[in-house]
Each structure stands twice: as structure tokens, then as C-alpha cells.
Design a protein around this motif. Structure first.
Motif, PDB file in Angstrom:
ATOM      1  N   ASP A  37       0.907  -1.036  -0.093  1.00 34.83           N
ATOM      2  CA  ASP A  37      -0.201  -0.255   0.138  1.00 34.83           C
ATOM      3  C   ASP A  37       1.284   1.378   0.015  1.00 34.83           C
ATOM      4  O   ASP A  37       0.463   2.071  -0.232  1.00 34.83           O
ATOM      5  CB  ASP A  37      -0.362   0.061   1.322  1.00 34.83           C
ATOM      6  CG  ASP A  37       0.158  -0.202   2.597  1.00 34.83           C
ATOM      7  OD1 ASP A  37       1.223  -0.715   2.732  1.00 34.83           O
ATOM      8  OD2 ASP A  37      -0.759   0.544   2.853  1.00 34.83           O
ATOM      9  N   MET A  38       2.172   1.271   0.343  1.00 35.01           N
ATOM     10  CA  MET A  38       2.822   2.404   1.004  1.00 35.01           C
ATOM     11  C   MET A  38       4.182   2.226  -0.156  1.00 35.01           C
ATOM     12  O   MET A  38       4.962   0.970   0.098  1.00 35.01           O
ATOM     13  CB  MET A  38       2.926   2.963   1.764  1.00 35.01           C
ATOM     14  CG  MET A  38       1.619   3.374   2.615  1.00 35.01           C
ATOM     15  SD  MET A  38       1.727   4.130   4.354  1.00 35.01           S
ATOM     16  CE  MET A  38       2.971   5.090   4.084  1.00 35.01           C
ATOM     17  N   ASN A  39       5.198   2.851  -0.183  1.00 34.80           N
ATOM     18  CA  ASN A  39       6.348   3.068  -0.172  1.00 34.80           C
ATOM     19  C   ASN A  39       6.958   3.476   0.859  1.00 34.80           C
ATOM     20  O   ASN A  39       6.670   3.493   1.676  1.00 34.80           O
ATOM     21  CB  ASN A  39       7.194   3.895  -1.138  1.00 34.80           C
ATOM     22  CG  ASN A  39       8.490   4.433  -1.761  1.00 34.80           C
ATOM     23  OD1 ASN A  39       9.345   3.848  -0.613  1.00 34.80           O
ATOM     24  ND2 ASN A  39       8.256   4.375  -2.682  1.00 34.80           N
ATOM     25  N   GLY A  40       8.461   1.931   1.107  1.00 34.18           N
ATOM     26  CA  GLY A  40       8.675   2.152   2.758  1.00 34.18           C
ATOM     27  C   GLY A  40      10.065   3.082   3.311  1.00 34.18           C
ATOM     28  O   GLY A  40       9.595   3.280   3.920  1.00 34.18           O
ATOM     29  N   PHE A  41      10.076   3.469   1.857  1.00 37.26           N
ATOM     30  CA  PHE A  41      11.093   4.663   2.466  1.00 37.26           C
ATOM     31  C   PHE A  41       9.793   5.902   3.422  1.00 37.26           C
ATOM     32  O   PHE A  41       9.790   6.963   4.263  1.00 37.26           O
ATOM     33  CB  PHE A  41      11.010   5.539   1.356  1.00 37.26           C
ATOM     34  CG  PHE A  41      12.404   4.553   0.674  1.00 37.26           C
ATOM     35  CD1 PHE A  41      13.132   5.082   1.665  1.00 37.26           C
ATOM     36  CD2 PHE A  41      12.942   4.451  -0.491  1.00 37.26           C
ATOM     37  CE1 PHE A  41      14.745   4.020   1.005  1.00 37.26           C
ATOM     38  CE2 PHE A  41      13.704   4.332  -0.826  1.00 37.26           C
ATOM     39  CZ  PHE A  41      14.697   3.637  -0.196  1.00 37.26           C
ATOM     40  N   ASP A  42       8.434   6.095   2.556  1.00 35.17           N
ATOM     41  CA  ASP A  42       7.070   6.846   3.351  1.00 35.17           C
ATOM     42  C   ASP A  42       6.828   6.762   4.650  1.00 35.17           C
ATOM     43  O   ASP A  42       6.766   7.255   5.762  1.00 35.17           O
ATOM     44  CB  ASP A  42       6.004   7.247   2.413  1.00 35.17           C
ATOM     45  CG  ASP A  42       6.568   7.921   1.099  1.00 35.17           C
ATOM     46  OD1 ASP A  42       7.464   8.437   0.875  1.00 35.17           O
ATOM     47  OD2 ASP A  42       5.591   7.013   0.160  1.00 35.17           O
ATOM     48  N   VAL A  43       6.818   5.037   4.740  1.00 39.71           N
ATOM     49  CA  VAL A  43       6.762   4.373   6.249  1.00 39.71           C
ATOM     50  C   VAL A  43       7.737   4.938   6.875  1.00 39.71           C
ATOM     51  O   VAL A  43       7.476   4.988   7.856  1.00 39.71           O
ATOM     52  CB  VAL A  43       6.593   3.657   5.816  1.00 39.71           C
ATOM     53  CG1 VAL A  43       5.972   2.191   7.530  1.00 39.71           C
ATOM     54  CG2 VAL A  43       5.260   2.712   5.284  1.00 39.71           C
ATOM     55  N   LEU A  44       8.862   4.828   7.660  1.00 43.27           N
ATOM     56  CA  LEU A  44      10.192   4.937   7.831  1.00 43.27           C
ATOM     57  C   LEU A  44       9.911   6.775   7.780  1.00 43.27           C
ATOM     58  O   LEU A  44      10.036   7.475   9.252  1.00 43.27           O
ATOM     59  CB  LEU A  44      11.298   4.979   6.530  1.00 43.27           C
ATOM     60  CG  LEU A  44      12.734   5.431   7.036  1.00 43.27           C
ATOM     61  CD1 LEU A  44      12.935   5.077   9.037  1.00 43.27           C
ATOM     62  CD2 LEU A  44      13.938   5.719   6.598  1.00 43.27           C
ATOM     63  N   LYS A  45       9.767   7.459   6.743  1.00 45.27           N
ATOM     64  CA  LYS A  45       9.211   9.038   6.981  1.00 45.27           C
ATOM     65  C   LYS A  45       8.316   9.231   8.042  1.00 45.27           C
ATOM     66  O   LYS A  45       8.419  10.773   8.780  1.00 45.27           O
ATOM     67  CB  LYS A  45       8.942  10.023   5.455  1.00 45.27           C
ATOM     68  CG  LYS A  45      10.276   9.868   5.582  1.00 45.27           C
ATOM     69  CD  LYS A  45      10.467  10.872   3.853  1.00 45.27           C
ATOM     70  CE  LYS A  45       9.249  10.471   2.502  1.00 45.27           C
ATOM     71  NZ  LYS A  45       9.286  11.678   1.274  1.00 45.27           N
ATOM     72  N   GLN A  46       6.886   8.602   7.974  1.00 47.49           N
ATOM     73  CA  GLN A  46       5.910   8.609   8.966  1.00 47.49           C
ATOM     74  C   GLN A  46       6.143   8.291  10.433  1.00 47.49           C
ATOM     75  O   GLN A  46       5.920   9.200  11.392  1.00 47.49           O
ATOM     76  CB  GLN A  46       5.065   8.251   8.273  1.00 47.49           C
ATOM     77  CG  GLN A  46       4.040   9.119   6.964  1.00 47.49           C
ATOM     78  CD  GLN A  46       3.070   8.523   6.599  1.00 47.49           C
ATOM     79  OE1 GLN A  46       2.074   8.482   7.700  1.00 47.49           O
ATOM     80  NE2 GLN A  46       2.500   8.669   5.793  1.00 47.49           N
ATOM     81  N   ILE A  47       7.775   7.051  10.617  1.00 45.96           N
ATOM     82  CA  ILE A  47       7.506   6.914  11.551  1.00 45.96           C
ATOM     83  C   ILE A  47       8.426   7.644  12.376  1.00 45.96           C
ATOM     84  O   ILE A  47       8.778   8.227  13.704  1.00 45.96           O
ATOM     85  CB  ILE A  47       7.822   5.595  11.608  1.00 45.96           C
ATOM     86  CG1 ILE A  47       7.335   4.497  11.021  1.00 45.96           C
ATOM     87  CG2 ILE A  47       8.803   4.452  12.999  1.00 45.96           C
ATOM     88  CD1 ILE A  47       7.978   3.025  11.286  1.00 45.96           C
ATOM     89  N   ARG A  48       9.282   8.545  11.654  1.00 48.42           N
ATOM     90  CA  ARG A  48      10.369   8.981  12.334  1.00 48.42           C
ATOM     91  C   ARG A  48       9.761  11.151  12.389  1.00 48.42           C
ATOM     92  O   ARG A  48      10.349  11.747  13.231  1.00 48.42           O
ATOM     93  CB  ARG A  48      11.362   9.194  11.243  1.00 48.42           C
ATOM     94  CG  ARG A  48      12.597   8.522  11.292  1.00 48.42           C
ATOM     95  CD  ARG A  48      13.725   8.409  12.681  1.00 48.42           C
ATOM     96  NE  ARG A  48      13.868   7.375  12.515  1.00 48.42           N
ATOM     97  CZ  ARG A  48      13.982   6.477  13.156  1.00 48.42           C
ATOM     98  NH1 ARG A  48      13.009   5.865  14.277  1.00 48.42           N
ATOM     99  NH2 ARG A  48      14.922   5.510  13.663  1.00 48.42           N
TER     100      ARG A  48
ATOM    101  N   GLY B  97      17.520   5.176   2.963  1.00 45.96           N
ATOM    102  CA  GLY B  97      17.458   4.989   3.752  1.00 45.96           C
ATOM    103  C   GLY B  97      17.779   5.140   4.981  1.00 45.96           C
ATOM    104  O   GLY B  97      17.224   6.028   6.024  1.00 45.96           O
ATOM    105  N   LEU B  98      19.210   5.472   5.192  1.00 46.76           N
ATOM    106  CA  LEU B  98      19.424   6.283   6.202  1.00 46.76           C
ATOM    107  C   LEU B  98      19.794   7.305   6.264  1.00 46.76           C
ATOM    108  O   LEU B  98      19.314   7.642   7.772  1.00 46.76           O
ATOM    109  CB  LEU B  98      21.663   5.782   5.840  1.00 46.76           C
ATOM    110  CG  LEU B  98      21.283   4.103   6.271  1.00 46.76           C
ATOM    111  CD1 LEU B  98      23.140   3.887   5.747  1.00 46.76           C
ATOM    112  CD2 LEU B  98      21.410   3.308   6.900  1.00 46.76           C
TER     113      LEU B  98
END
Length: 227
Positions: A58-69, A91-92
């Protein structure tokens, strides 16, 4: 330890769950099969660490990372088939703590998870740990023995942190090696010995006849409780 696995491949979820059930019996693996569920789980479960796939339905993993951060500094390891340098750098840069490409090696994954969890404890300045008269000051580089301040290097401080947290128990060569370098390798025991000798010169009355930092033959080291 609560590990949140944001991954839509059921086979990989089963493999990782089994790895941690066997190697870390007290761990709990929670899985989320989509990015949205993963973000919600971070808020509801409050995991100690996250393994994040980039190829989610459903989402790009990078967008998931940004939202969690945006709301959490929980350690995150990206676990993906995408091994291009540009993906690793992205990613880093977005806040991942580590990046592992699939297929992954089981022991390496475990070592990297353990290392990040230990860093989280230390960097979180959980410095209330004591051992007899020993306690930390404002950082792991400041060790007090009674009224005497002992200045340590970061590596020495991490070793003392682990030993003090497990005082009067053997801390293995493998545990100390993973703490410092993320893995256990052939020269690790020799390099650890060098660190231990330096610590003994700082904390023992007689480094050649240690009473505090004791060898546990062929196993590791023990920090004895001071009176």
C-alpha cells in the motif's frame, strides 16, 4: 524485547519469527502486512525495534520510514531486496539505523538487532545501573568508584555498562564482541583482552592481581560487586 516486522511476505514473517523464538525466547515478534498497519502498530505496540521492508503493498517503505520518524526514534532496520547504493543512502538519510539486503544471514541479523538494542539503552542514558561503589556520572565515559572519577573511552564505557548491568555474572566473549563490533570474529577475544587490560589499569588497585574484573576461563568476564 518487542520486535515489529513490517513485511507482507508471510514466509519471511514465519522465518524471522522462528529465528527470534529460538535465539531470543523472551522476545515477541509482531507483524504488520502493510505500511499503514505498521505505522499504527508503532503507536499501539511501542516496539523496541522495527524491521521494515521497502516493497509494501500500500505504501513505499521510505514513506513509512518518514512517517514513523515524525513521532518516534525507535531503532529501524530496513530489510529489503533492494541493494542499490542510492536506496541504502536514501534509507539511512531518512533515519534508518541500519540496512540489510535479502537474502539475509540469520546470525548477522540477530547481531545487528542486539547491537542496536544495546546502543538504544546506552544512548538513552539509562545510567542508573550500579555495582557496589561503582556508578556512572553524566555519560558512560564517566565512571565513579566512590568519590573517585575514572575517565573511560566509549568502548571501555560500553564494556563497563554491560558488566555492571550483569554484575557477578559471566558476560561472554560473544556478547561483548557483538556489543562493540556487531559480531563475533576470530580476533575478537584478543581485542577484548586489550580493552580489559586497560580497564583493569583504571579500576583495580593492582591490575596484575585483579579483584573486580575477573576472568571466567574460556567464557568471558565477570565484574564482582565492590564492598
Amino acid at each position: 524485547m518487542k520486535l515489529l516486522l513490517i513485511e507482507d511476505d508471510a514466509e519471511i514473517v514465519d522465518v524471522i519469527s522462528t529465528i527470534f523464538q529460538i535465539s531470543c525466547p523472551n522476545s515477541r515478534v509482531i507483524s504488520a502486512s502493510s505500511g499503514r498497519k505498521g505505522i499504527e502498530s508503532v503507536e499501539s505496540v511501542n516496539p523496541d525495534i522495527i524491521l521494515l521492508d521497502l516493497g509494501l503493498p500500500d505504501m513505499n517503505g521510505f514513506d513509512v520510514l518518514k512517517q514513523i520518524r515524525n513521532f518516534s526514534d525507535v531503532p529501524i532496520i530496513i530489510l529489503t531486496v533492494r541493494g542499490d547504493e542510492s536506496d541504502v543512502v536514501r534509507g539511512l538519510t531518512l533515519g534508518a539505523n541500519d540496512y540489510i539486503t535479502k537474502p539475509f544471514r540469520q546470525m548477522e541479523l540477530l547481531a545487528r538487532v542486539r547491537r542496536l538494542l544495546t546502543k538504544k539503552q546506552i544512548n538513552g542514558e539509562d545510567l542508573s545501573v550500579t555495582c557496589g561503589k561503582m556508578h556512572f556520572g553524566s555519560s558512560i565515559r564517566e565512571l565513579w568508584i566512590g568519590d573517585t572519577l575514572i575517565n573511560l573511552t566509549v568502548s571501555e564505557g560500553r564494556i563497563m555498562y554491560m558488566l555492571m548491568k550483569n554484575h557477578d555474572k559471566t558476560v561472554s566473549y560473544e556478547e561483548l564482541s557483538e556489543l562493540l563490533w556487531g559480531d563475533y570474529y576470530p580476533e575478537a577475544r584478543s581485542n577484548l583482552k586489550t580493552h580489559i587490560l586497560r580497564l583493569r589499569n583504571k579500576i583495580e588497585e593492582n591490575a596484575s592481581n585483579p579483584k573486580l574484573l575477573i576472568n571466567s576461563p574460556n567464557r568471558g568476564y565477570i565484574l564482582k560487586t565492590t564492598d
